[in-house]
Motif scaffolding. Structure first.
Motif, PDB file in Angstrom:
ATOM      1  N   ASP A  31       0.842  -1.195   0.000  1.00  0.00           N
ATOM      2  CA  ASP A  31       0.000   0.000   0.000  1.00  0.00           C
ATOM      3  C   ASP A  31       0.877   1.244   0.000  1.00  0.00           C
ATOM      4  N   HIS A  32       0.447   2.276  -0.729  1.00  0.00           N
ATOM      5  CA  HIS A  32       1.267   3.494  -0.819  1.00  0.00           C
ATOM      6  C   HIS A  32       1.434   4.191   0.532  1.00  0.00           C
ATOM      7  N   LYS A  33       0.499   3.956   1.444  1.00  0.00           N
ATOM      8  CA  LYS A  33       0.610   4.587   2.767  1.00  0.00           C
ATOM      9  C   LYS A  33       1.730   3.977   3.592  1.00  0.00           C
ATOM     10  N   GLN A  34       2.212   2.812   3.195  1.00  0.00           N
ATOM     11  CA  GLN A  34       3.283   2.137   3.939  1.00  0.00           C
ATOM     12  C   GLN A  34       4.680   2.519   3.427  1.00  0.00           C
ATOM     13  N   VAL A  35       4.736   3.275   2.342  1.00  0.00           N
ATOM     14  CA  VAL A  35       6.042   3.654   1.793  1.00  0.00           C
ATOM     15  C   VAL A  35       6.717   4.657   2.728  1.00  0.00           C
ATOM     16  N   PRO A  36       7.884   4.347   3.250  1.00  0.00           N
ATOM     17  CA  PRO A  36       8.557   5.283   4.167  1.00  0.00           C
ATOM     18  C   PRO A  36       9.107   6.491   3.426  1.00  0.00           C
ATOM     19  N   ASP A  37       9.307   7.564   4.150  1.00  0.00           N
ATOM     20  CA  ASP A  37       9.918   8.761   3.565  1.00  0.00           C
ATOM     21  C   ASP A  37      11.429   8.565   3.571  1.00  0.00           C
ATOM     22  N   ILE A  38      11.886   7.790   2.605  1.00  0.00           N
ATOM     23  CA  ILE A  38      13.293   7.410   2.537  1.00  0.00           C
ATOM     24  C   ILE A  38      14.188   8.626   2.358  1.00  0.00           C
ATOM     25  N   PHE A  39      13.711   9.597   1.586  1.00  0.00           N
ATOM     26  CA  PHE A  39      14.543  10.756   1.258  1.00  0.00           C
ATOM     27  C   PHE A  39      14.860  11.579   2.505  1.00  0.00           C
ATOM     28  N   VAL A  40      13.846  11.870   3.316  1.00  0.00           N
ATOM     29  CA  VAL A  40      14.076  12.676   4.523  1.00  0.00           C
ATOM     30  C   VAL A  40      14.963  11.921   5.509  1.00  0.00           C
ATOM     31  N   LYS A  41      14.780  10.611   5.601  1.00  0.00           N
ATOM     32  CA  LYS A  41      15.596   9.818   6.522  1.00  0.00           C
ATOM     33  C   LYS A  41      17.037   9.695   6.057  1.00  0.00           C
ATOM     34  N   SER A  42      17.313  10.139   4.846  1.00  0.00           N
ATOM     35  CA  SER A  42      18.666  10.022   4.301  1.00  0.00           C
ATOM     36  C   SER A  42      19.522  11.252   4.555  1.00  0.00           C
ATOM     37  N   PRO A  44      21.252  12.288   7.129  1.00  0.00           N
ATOM     38  CA  PRO A  44      22.592  12.021   7.683  1.00  0.00           C
ATOM     39  C   PRO A  44      23.577  11.546   6.620  1.00  0.00           C
ATOM     40  N   TYR A  45      23.107  10.761   5.668  1.00  0.00           N
ATOM     41  CA  TYR A  45      23.982  10.286   4.592  1.00  0.00           C
ATOM     42  C   TYR A  45      24.379  11.432   3.666  1.00  0.00           C
ATOM     43  N   PHE A  46      23.464  12.372   3.440  1.00  0.00           N
ATOM     44  CA  PHE A  46      23.808  13.542   2.627  1.00  0.00           C
ATOM     45  C   PHE A  46      25.026  14.248   3.224  1.00  0.00           C
ATOM     46  N   LEU A  47      24.997  14.418   4.534  1.00  0.00           N
ATOM     47  CA  LEU A  47      26.104  15.110   5.210  1.00  0.00           C
ATOM     48  C   LEU A  47      27.397  14.305   5.124  1.00  0.00           C
ATOM     49  N   VAL A  48      27.277  12.971   5.213  1.00  0.00           N
ATOM     50  CA  VAL A  48      28.461  12.114   5.080  1.00  0.00           C
ATOM     51  C   VAL A  48      29.060  12.251   3.680  1.00  0.00           C
ATOM     52  N   PHE A  49      28.204  12.236   2.658  1.00  0.00           N
ATOM     53  CA  PHE A  49      28.683  12.401   1.290  1.00  0.00           C
ATOM     54  C   PHE A  49      29.366  13.758   1.104  1.00  0.00           C
TER      55      PHE A  49
END
Length: 443
Positions: A31-42, A44-49
């Protein structure tokens, strides 16, 4: 030991998402409601990159990122996601409606074939979204935000328009006849994560992979203002679409790529950069005679003129060569101050993201307004504008007062008290800044 193993696995999985190196079934949802907000949770990785990119550039003896430009890029990322909090996913409503009412087939959500079809379909549609964003003036008015930096680094990957999702959603609607919404929303996020690390000069080339995939080398061309770079390399994950449809251009050895807009709008104010070009579109509309020319001014290419082809005449296009970058020198203490306040804005955005569904829409808009005001003021201070200090003093007093009067009761009490003290001290600092720094050097 088990916790350390789990943490290591989660870290590895998080990094793998940026390269589409993921298990399809582990990232499929019924279900589309179960799709996590992967981008916002990423984030910390943006800062690492960003840190890794700077380290590589430093070790190679090349210029590292500029604080003012990087914070401007990150500010655009916050603005875009603030828009998503306000719209609350409404930009996907048409896709979900078409799928629920008019889908032609029922593809199993837990089948790898569905996953790969969705990945290919989203990337194909992205090519056309991206191409239209360069070749349709009203869409370029939003997409130009992404091209407004004169630098080229991973932070630029977050420099997006608040209206970008609304401008491109119609191009994805054909997928709704067979691709489940959950797969569509998931692949949109993975596509954006993949494109994030493409924005770098630290990676020179990736060998044979460049025949199929989009790479930093290909995407550098796309961001160039040089004549040979214009309207080229639109691909997201795959470069094959550009090769098929005649929009591919290789990077030229020996010619420096000049980044930014052909006609730059020098500014570190992200809110201004979000909307200034829309005013240009309106002005072009107003100056045209006749409805045909007026509509063409809006819906044809940015370089279009009466009597010219859709994307304008090649001979009329400006040849951009090496040029100095817009920069403003400000004291070290001010750079440190602005970095600290930007971090506070990011932390408050994170709190807003976690709590926004439990908040009234009015309160969400108020918090978003605070973020916009803060990012604008930070930009003005980076530009050393004469009115910036007064704006910052007012912003600090205003927010300290709102906190003192209990208008942020949804935040933990310790955070409210810490923020109240922080903004009170900041207000005091700006009230007496000329006395603290003799002769008012930051004037």
């Amino acid at each position: 030991m088990g916790n350390a193993t789990d943490a290591s696995a989660a870290l590895t999985q998080g990094l793998a998402r940026f390269f589409y190196a993921i298990d399809p079934l582990e990232n499929s949802f019924p279900d589309h409601k179960q799709v996590p907000d992967i981008f916002v949770k990423s984030w910390p990785y943006f800062l690492v990159f960003m840190a890794l990119e700077n380290l590589l550039l430093y070790l190679e003896g090349r210029p590292t990122v500029r604080l003012n430009d990087s914070i401007t890029s990150l500010s655009h990322g916050l603005i875009q996601h603030c828009g998503k909090l306000i719209f609350r996913g409404a930009e996907s409503a048409a896709y979900i409606f078409i799928y629920q009412k008019f889908r032609l087939v029922d593809l199993a959500w837990d089948n790898a074939v569905t996953w790969y079809l969705a990945a290919l379909g989203v990337d194909f549609c992205y090519y056309w979204v991206h191409r239209a964003s360069h070749e349709v003036h009203v869409l370029w008015a939003q997409h130009q935000v992404h091209h407004s930096s004169e630098d080229y680094n991973v932070a630029v990957g977050l420099r997006q328009s608040i209206l970008q999702g609304w401008c491109g959603f119609i191009f994805y609607l054909p997928l709704a006849f067979f691709i489940p919404p959950a797969h569509f929303l998931t692949h949109q996020q993975f596509s954006l994560l993949f494109q994030f690390w493409l924005h770098t000069e630290a990676i020179r080339h990736l060998g044979p992979l460049e025949w199929i995939f989009n790479t930093p080398r290909h995407h550098r061309v796309h961001h160039g203002a040089n004549l040979y770079c214009l309207d080229k390399n639109y691909g997201g994950v795959l470069i094959i679409w550009d090769r098929l449809f005649g929009t591919f251009a290789p990077e030229k050895e020996g010619e420096e790529i000049v980044y930014g807009l052909v006609f730059n709008q020098p500014s570190f104010n992200p809110v201004w950069l979000q909307y200034f070009y829309s005013a240009h579109v309106v002005h072009k509309w107003q100056t045209m005679e006749g409805w045909k020319n007026k509509l063409s001014a809006v819906f044809k290419g940015p370089s279009w003129a009466p009597g010219a082809p859709w994307t304008g005449r090649e001979e009329d296009k400006i040849k951009v060569g090496p040029r100095p970058k817009y920069d403003v020198s400000i004291p070290t203490w001010c750079n440190i101050y602005l970095l600290i306040h930007f971090v506070v804005v990011v932390l408050l955005f994170q709190e807003l993201y976690v709590r926004h569904l439990a908040m009234s829409q009015i309160l969400v808009i108020v918090f978003v307004g605070y973020i916009f005001v803060s990012l604008t003021t930070i930009g003005l201070l980076f530009e050393n504008k004469s009115q910036a200090r007064a704006f910052e003093l007012f912003r600090c007093i205003m927010f300290a007062t709102l906190l003192q009067r209990g208008h942020a009761s949804m935040l933990p009490q310790y955070m409210v008290q810490a923020l109240q003290t922080f903004f009170a001290i900041s207000a005091f600092f700006w009230a007496f800044q000329k006395m603290i720094f003799s002769k008012g050097k930051y004037a």
